[in-house]
Scaffold this active site. Structure first.
Site, short mmCIF file in Angstrom:
data_model
loop_
_atom_site.label_atom_id
_atom_site.label_comp_id
_atom_site.label_asym_id
_atom_site.label_seq_id
_atom_site.Cartn_x
_atom_site.Cartn_y
_atom_site.Cartn_z
N GLU A 127 -71.11 -18.40 18.23
CA GLU A 127 -70.22 -18.87 17.18
C GLU A 127 -68.92 -19.39 17.80
OE1 GLU A 127 -68.11 -17.43 12.99
OE2 GLU A 127 -69.28 -15.99 14.14
N HIS A 303 -66.79 -4.09 10.12
CA HIS A 303 -66.72 -5.53 9.83
C HIS A 303 -68.00 -6.22 10.29
CE1 HIS A 303 -64.59 -9.45 9.37
NE2 HIS A 303 -65.42 -9.79 10.35
N GLU A 304 -68.39 -5.99 11.53
CA GLU A 304 -69.57 -6.69 12.05
C GLU A 304 -70.84 -6.22 11.35
OE1 GLU A 304 -68.78 -9.18 13.67
OE2 GLU A 304 -66.75 -8.56 14.20
N HIS A 307 -71.18 -7.84 7.93
CA HIS A 307 -71.62 -9.23 8.02
C HIS A 307 -73.14 -9.37 7.84
CE1 HIS A 307 -68.42 -12.00 8.74
NE2 HIS A 307 -67.97 -11.44 9.84
#
Length: 880
Positions: A127, A303-304, A307
């Site tokens: 990314e 957070h990850e 996702h």
């Protein structure tokens, strides 16, 4: 050669992809001198494309093309065009298989994009546009495919071979090599592809989902870090349970893996089923990580993981929609962190970052909407506006709809768009359809840049018992945007009576009992609200919980701010009143004589905080932190940084002198009474103690010095050790400072993450981090120009935190930063572009500083071969 202007990409030019990829079959042959990548793509014409028989265009970057075959037939060079950054095949059928073989050199990849080596380990970062550095591919997020990946490598050097999905095959090959095959059953964009190969230790655990499935949890780290995995693993399990309970999201694969990598441009990456983390964002132990690091790791792991649904199962159609996944997921991880600790403290921390850094971004030359309209280099748009302001936009939807309707909206969003690449409009539409609310005007938050200013005035009609509140909203011009429309703003408020008690907020239309807190919805340029049956003139508590990312202008008196500090039931606004009071005192001292009086009420306000043990100690710890220099600069019209620094130091020293005995008592009162714990109460206790210690060292208190030295020597955790080290480093006890730094390094020299902290505590200090000191740190044997964490810990800390030294009136700090940016631009343009940020707001500063900052930017601009990353930032800053 001078850099030619990079191409600007516009949202308005978006077209659906001409071709879609159904499956990707990859085979990696990994060697010490490079890697051969075999890619076979099942491609078909996109029925939604309006183009008639278009050529196939695949993205590529730094690839050596070895062969191309269409449906098994090798193509000659006359059948295609290799343009370096693009492979074009002029004529292809409706459906076909394309096989491409490329050669790459991961060991020489200093950009850390695509496939590269870190500490002898192969790893990836795709990314935003890193997959094109691996093989030719339509590298855009709206091309989603199912991936099957086979990795081949030397078995002794690389016993662990990982990729996305589930492990489906493995075996031995000739010449001591082996292979492993992974298959991901879910379609994903190529930016979520991941590969890791190395000699790693595996740590395992399991998680049982709400439906009873057992998930195999694995962490992979270098052997020296084997004892630093427990906190991240526990954080992962808490995240998985929370996402089930709060959002109804269950994990979908059989395996979830995390890998720690030392050399990483970002914090972490949510690759499907195989999250790759910057080591500093996942490794922790009591001996090596501070409380802040423990909390940060918990938030980033969450957070990850979050996702997996808000970013992976539902992804963004194009990079202009980046906040679709990042803003929503930051909001989710913020909710999680609030639930795991102190909601008030979490809100304070989020807003501090927003008001200090994101508001600065909104007011600078790189200002852009949450959904940008254009960009030159997408890596430059991983910004606080996309992440933090994007999260605030989602939070406002949550405020407007309420928890139950917001959950209905998120459920509909995931159900409606599972397996799709969508837009922010799709997200808002799901919220509208689930709630019945019209959010048409609210969409302006995604379209308009800049921080709205709310100017508030009030009047009290004692005879009628009516309190009138008038709110006017304006949005400043930003690059490319003027004459902006009013936005839909949720504005939470309360009113306090003279006895400190909340007053009912009764509107003329109210029939039932009036609440003591309301969320007013601002949709016009000016609103006036009338509250009835108010017995006496109230004190307004405005923008409670920071219900919108806006500035508020209201003529608070110091008496009102002191009153709110003592009585406001909203913890955030109680903290905010203290910040506003301290800002007012500090600003009045800027440029004043050294003997100018400091309001004695400030001392008494802080004394009450320190001595009142009934108050929430986590909140007290935050309230005792004076507004930062960065925030004071952001509030200034024409910032004179040394003058701001001196005024803030004067207030801090004055408070420390006046409260010296109270600080010693506070320090003693907050001593540890049991084993180290990462709990809100224990974190608050250590924060209070270390704040008191730092204040004592600011006034060179001998008892404080003795306490710091003893704490440094006896601490059983990194929070207290670093608190004592920081206090000594920021004191005038030069011999103690040097001895403490030397001893600390000798003890932790073999731990890269702790050495990063050692670098940072010096570089951020105006006493230990003057420019000559910074140059010595860059020459230190532990510094590594290839490691982003080391670069950030020295150069980033100096330019971003040591503001008095960086803004030296002779301009040396600016010239130094320009030199480092130019050097890094040749090896890691992403990091170089991010380091430019302190120079970009040169117009914010007094002329003596701004002219030299402008000159530093011009030096960078004139560098030969400037990267697209740095070009965009510098040129926009100078055009400003």
């Amino acid at each position: 050669m001078r850099t030619s202007q990079p191409q600007t990409i516009y949202l308005s030019d978006y077209k659906v992809p001409a071709y879609l990829v159904d499956t990707v079959d990859l085979r990696f042959e990994l060697f010490e001198d490079g890697a051969r990548v075999h890619s076979t793509l099942a491609i078909r014409r996109n029925p939604d494309s309006q183009e008639s028989a278009p050529p196939l265009e695949l993205d590529g970057d730094s690839l050596v093309l070895e062969s191309v075959a269409l449906d098994g037939t090798a193509l000659s060079e006359s059948d295609y065009e290799n343009r370096g950054e693009q492979l074009v095949i002029r004529s292809v059928p409706e459906r076909f298989s394309l096989s491409v073989v490329t050669w790459i050199e991961p060991q020489n990849n200093t950009r850390l994009e695509g496939l590269y080596k870190s500490s002898g380990m192969f790893c990836t970062q795709c990314e935003a546009e890193g997959f094109r550095c691996i093989t030719f591919f339509p590298d855009r997020p709206d091309v989603m495919a199912r991936f099957r990946t086979r990795i081949e490598a030397d078995q002794k050097a690389y016993p662990v071979l990982l990729s996305n999905g589930n492990d489906v095959d493995r075996g031995e090959l000739d010449d001591g090599r082996h292979f492993m095959t992974w298959e991901d059953p879910f379609p994903k964009p190529c930016y979520l592809f991941a590969l890791v190969a190395g000699d790693l230790v595996e740590k395992r655990d399991t998680f049982t989902t709400c439906s009873g499935r057992d998930i195999d949890l694995r962490m992979y780290v270098e052997p020296r870090n084997a004892e630093k995995c427990d906190h991240a693993m526990d954080s992962l399990k808490r995240s998985m349970r929370w996402d089930e309970e709060v959002y109804g999201r269950e994990y979908d694969l059989d395996i979830f893996m995390i890998v720690a990598v030392d050399d990483f441009n970002m914090g972490a990456m949510e690759n499907k089923g195989l999250n790759i983390f910057n080591s500093s964002c996942v490794l922790a132990s009591q001996e090596t990580a501070t409380d802040m690091a423990f909390q940060r790791i918990e938030a980033i792991v969450a957070h990850e993981y979050f996702h997996n649904w808000s970013g992976n199962r539902v992804t963004c159609r194009d990079w202009f929609q980046l906040s679709l996944k990042e803003g929503f997921t930051v909001f989710r991880d913020s909710q999680f962190s609030a639930d795991m600790g102190s909601p008030t403290v979490k809100r304070i921390e989020d807003v501090t970052l927003l008001r200090t850094a994101q508001f600065a971004e909104d007011g600078g030359p790189m200002a852009h909407p949450v959904r940008p309209a254009s960009y030159m280099e997408i890596s430059n748009f991983y910004t606080l506006t996309i992440y933090e302001k994007g999260a605030e936009v989602v939070r406002m939807i949550h405020t407007l709809l309420g928890p139950e309707l917001f959950r209905k909206g998120s459920d509909l969003y995931f159900q409606r768009h599972d397996g799709q690449a969508v837009t922010t409009d799709d997200f808002v539409r799901a919220m509208e359809d689930a709630s019945g609310r019209d959010l048409s005007q609210f969409r302006l938050w995604y379209e308009q840049a800049g921080t709205p200013m709310l100017t508030v005035s009030d009047e009290f009609d004692e005879g009628q018992g009516v309190y009138r509140l008038t709110i006017e909203q304006t949005i400043p011009d930003t690059p490319g945007q003027t004459n902006k429309k009013p936005q839909h703003i949720p504005f939470a408020l309360g009113l306090l009576g003279s006895d400190g008690q909340p007053l009912p907020l009764r509107l003329a239309s109210d029939e039932a009992e009036a609440p003591t807190e309301r969320v007013l919805e601002l949709t016009e340029g000016v609103h006036t609200f009338e509250f009835h049956d108010i017995p006496s003139e109230p004190v307004p508590s405005l923008l409670r919980h920071f219900s919108a990312p806006v500035r508020v202008r209201y003529p608070w008196t110091r008496e009102q701010l002191l009153f709110l500090m003592n009585h406001d039931p909203d913890g955030f606004n109680r903290w905010d009143a203290g910040q506003r009071l301290a800002v007012d005192v500090i600003q009045r001292l800027i440029g004043s004589p050294d003997d100018a009086a400091i309001d004695p009420r400030l001392v008494e306000a802080y004394r009450k905080l320190i001595t009142d043990t009934d108050l929430d100690q986590a909140l007290v710890a935050k309230m005792l932190q004076l507004p930062s220099e960065a925030y004071l600069i952001e509030l200034a019209e024409s910032a004179d940084v040394p003058a701001i620094h001196r005024a803030r130091e004067r207030v801090l020293e004055h408070l420390a002198e006046a409260l010296r005995d109270d600080l010693v008592a506070c320090y003693q009162r907050q001593q540890e009474t049991g084993p180290y714990e990462v709990t809100p109460a224990a974190i608050a206790r250590r924060s209070l103690r270390n704040t008191a210690l730092g204040w004592l060292l600011m006034i060179n208190d001998d008892e404080g010095r003795a306490l710091a030295v003893r704490q440094l020597n006896e601490a059983d955790n990194m929070t207290d050790r670093m608190g004592a080290l920081r206090a000594l480093v920021n004191s005038d006890y030069e011999a103690d400072r040097r001895q403490a730094l030397d001893d600390f390094y000798d003890r932790f020299r073999d731990d890269p993450q702790v050495v990063e902290q050692w670098f940072s505590v010096q570089a951020a200090s105006d006493r230990a981090g003057q420019l000559s000191d910074i140059e010595q740190l860059l020459a230190h044997p532990a510094f590594d120009w290839k490691n982003p964490n080391k670069i950030r810990s020295v150069i980033g800390s100096f330019a971003g935190q040591n503001l008095a030294a960086f803004h030296n009136p002779d301009g040396s700090g600016y010239r130094f930063l320009a030199d480092q940016v130019c050097r890094l631009d040749d090896s890691n343009p992403q990091i170089a572009a991010r380091l430019v940020t302190p120079l970009t707001r040169w117009r914010k500063f007094a002329p003596a500083y701004s002219s030299q900052m402008q000159s530093a930017l011009e030096r960078i601009r004139d560098k030969d071969g400037l990267s697209r990353d740095v070009y965009e930032v510098v040129h926009k800053s100078l055009a400003g």
